[in-house]
Design an enzyme around this catalytic site. Structure first.
Site, PDB file in Angstrom:
ATOM      1  N   GLU A 202       0.817  -1.205   0.000  1.00  0.00           N
ATOM      2  CA  GLU A 202       0.000   0.000   0.000  1.00  0.00           C
ATOM      3  C   GLU A 202       0.858   1.266   0.000  1.00  0.00           C
ATOM      4  O   GLU A 202       0.557   2.240  -0.698  1.00  0.00           O
ATOM      5  CB  GLU A 202      -0.919   0.017   1.242  1.00  0.00           C
TER       6      GLU A 202
ATOM      7  N   ALA B  80       8.955 -39.007  -7.788  1.00  0.00           N
ATOM      8  CA  ALA B  80       8.833 -39.380  -9.194  1.00  0.00           C
ATOM      9  C   ALA B  80       8.621 -40.886  -9.258  1.00  0.00           C
ATOM     10  O   ALA B  80       9.218 -41.643  -8.486  1.00  0.00           O
ATOM     11  CB  ALA B  80      10.083 -38.976  -9.969  1.00  0.00           C
TER      12      ALA B  80
ATOM     13  N   LEU C 112      20.909 -32.367  -2.919  1.00  0.00           N
ATOM     14  CA  LEU C 112      19.749 -31.566  -2.502  1.00  0.00           C
ATOM     15  C   LEU C 112      20.003 -30.062  -2.675  1.00  0.00           C
ATOM     16  O   LEU C 112      19.595 -29.251  -1.841  1.00  0.00           O
ATOM     17  CB  LEU C 112      19.379 -31.873  -1.044  1.00  0.00           C
TER      18      LEU C 112
ATOM     19  N   GLU D 109      11.579 -34.997   0.076  1.00  0.00           N
ATOM     20  CA  GLU D 109      11.987 -35.780  -1.087  1.00  0.00           C
ATOM     21  C   GLU D 109      12.475 -37.165  -0.684  1.00  0.00           C
ATOM     22  O   GLU D 109      13.248 -37.794  -1.392  1.00  0.00           O
ATOM     23  CB  GLU D 109      13.094 -35.050  -1.862  1.00  0.00           C
TER      24      GLU D 109
ATOM     25  N   GLY E  91      12.346 -41.316   0.736  1.00  0.00           N
ATOM     26  CA  GLY E  91      11.861 -42.549   0.157  1.00  0.00           C
ATOM     27  C   GLY E  91      10.402 -42.781   0.500  1.00  0.00           C
ATOM     28  O   GLY E  91       9.755 -41.962   1.164  1.00  0.00           O
TER      29      GLY E  91
ATOM     30  N   THR F  94       9.409 -42.635   4.316  1.00  0.00           N
ATOM     31  CA  THR F  94       9.392 -41.274   4.858  1.00  0.00           C
ATOM     32  C   THR F  94       8.189 -40.500   4.347  1.00  0.00           C
ATOM     33  O   THR F  94       7.462 -39.861   5.120  1.00  0.00           O
ATOM     34  CB  THR F  94      10.689 -40.536   4.475  1.00  0.00           C
TER      35      THR F  94
ATOM     36  N   SER G 236       4.915 -41.646   5.895  1.00  0.00           N
ATOM     37  CA  SER G 236       4.732 -41.233   7.292  1.00  0.00           C
ATOM     38  C   SER G 236       4.109 -39.849   7.378  1.00  0.00           C
ATOM     39  O   SER G 236       3.278 -39.584   8.264  1.00  0.00           O
ATOM     40  CB  SER G 236       6.076 -41.265   8.036  1.00  0.00           C
TER      41      SER G 236
END
Length: 333
Positions: free
Chosen positions: A57, A163, A218, A275, A277, A280, A283
């Site tokens: 603003e 993927a 990563l 990312e 497996g 993981t 969960s």
């Protein structure tokens, strides 16, 4: 045009402006503002460029030429998010709006931040200014989903990503003795998109098996931007961090607690990519600890392998294709 259509048109421009602050506005929300004269002419525009600096603003009012300031009396200011009503790093925008004396204010959505949450709208209405709320509300909320999750659920926005092959496998069978390298599912273009995604998030998490077996970097290598903070989760870790600066957590609860402690002293972690497996990722799904799931599917199959996680129920779908691979984004319905 109907007033509703006019309001939506200018609110879309607010959203367009707001996205310019995607990388530097954090941990603040992305906000855009447009000032329109009574004759329907845009006389001012602005967005929140960087955390700690002027809000949308303020920048919009600054952009109004001196010869147009007299038009503010009959003007409407469109803002994608409710104006702040408290003193933070900058003064409250509600006071500026009242001082400028505009005729009308149109807000995309209410600010979920506890210090605002309807107070800005109330303050402006008490000053006798007409306020409309909820124009393109879902689009405005979606734009700042990370900010909203952090302020309503006290945790980062969580994106699960994997993927898979056309028949639902994310990797070769474990210990199959074939000597094969990790299964390559992404193509060159979608791999670049993954790195773009990393550049847009503050942290990235994998499980211990993924870290030890694949040694993933990563990092952002095929896009410009800052590498996300690395986190590894395993019930066996007894340390808070590894030598390379990777944070270690031993449970999902410990993850949230660690991030919240980190946010008290370090740059805030507003968003997290998982990312890891299948175990993981599953969960997080079982715990309901997710906001978005992105699945890339390649057009080939393998005979056997590690099965992809099971998707949750009640999800909305956005589908896109990239050079043979398909990326589907799932969001809570």
């Amino acid at each position: 045009m109907k007033q509703e259509d006019i309001d939506e048109m200018y609110m879309r421009r607010c959203l367009q402006l707001a996205r310019n602050g995607k990388l530097k506005a954090k941990p603040n929300p992305m906000v855009g503002a447009v000032i329109v004269s009574g004759e329907g002419k845009i006389i001012g525009e602005g967005y929140h460029i960087c955390c700690g600096e002027a809000h949308a603003e303020v920048n919009a009012f600054k952009s109004v030429r001196s010869e147009d300031e007299h038009l503010l009396r009959e003007a409407t200011i469109y803002i994608s998010l409710e104006p702040c009503s408290h003193y933070g790093k900058t003064p409250p925008c509600t006071d500026l709006i009242v001082q400028k004396g505009v005729r009308r204010v149109v807000c995309g959505c209410v600010d979920p931040f506890l210090a605002v949450r309807g107070r800005g709208i109330k303050r402006i209405r008490e000053a006798g200014i007409d306020v409309t709320v909820g124009v393109l509300e879902q689009e405005c909320l979606m734009l700042n989903r990370e900010f909203i999750v952090r302020n309503t659920q006290n945790r980062p926005y969580i994106l699960l990503k994997w993927a898979q092959t056309a028949n639902g496998f994310i990797g070769y069978p474990k210990n199959n003795g074939t000597g094969k390298r990790a299964l390559q599912i992404s193509n060159a273009f979608t791999k670049m998109l993954v790195h773009k995604l990393r550049a847009e998030h503050d942290a990235i998490l994998v499980g211990r098996n993924t870290k030890e077996m694949e040694q993933p970097r990563l990092t952002v290598r095929e896009w410009s931007g800052k590498n996300p903070l690395k986190i590894v989760i395993s019930s066996t870790y007894k340390t808070d961090s590894l030598a390379d600066g990777t944070l270690c957590v031993n449970s999902l609860q410990h993850l949230i607690e660690t991030i919240n402690r980190h946010n008290e002293t370090e740059q805030k972690i507003c968003s997290l990519i998982v990312e890891g497996g299948a175990r993981t990722l599953q969960s997080f799904i079982h715990a309901g600890l997710w906001d978005e799931i992105r699945v890339e599917t390649a057009p080939f199959t393998i005979n056997n392998g590690v099965a992809a996680p099971h998707l949750p129920h009640n999800i909305d779908v956005v589908k896109k294709e990239f050079y043979g691979n398909t990326i589907v984004t799932y969001k809570r319905s």
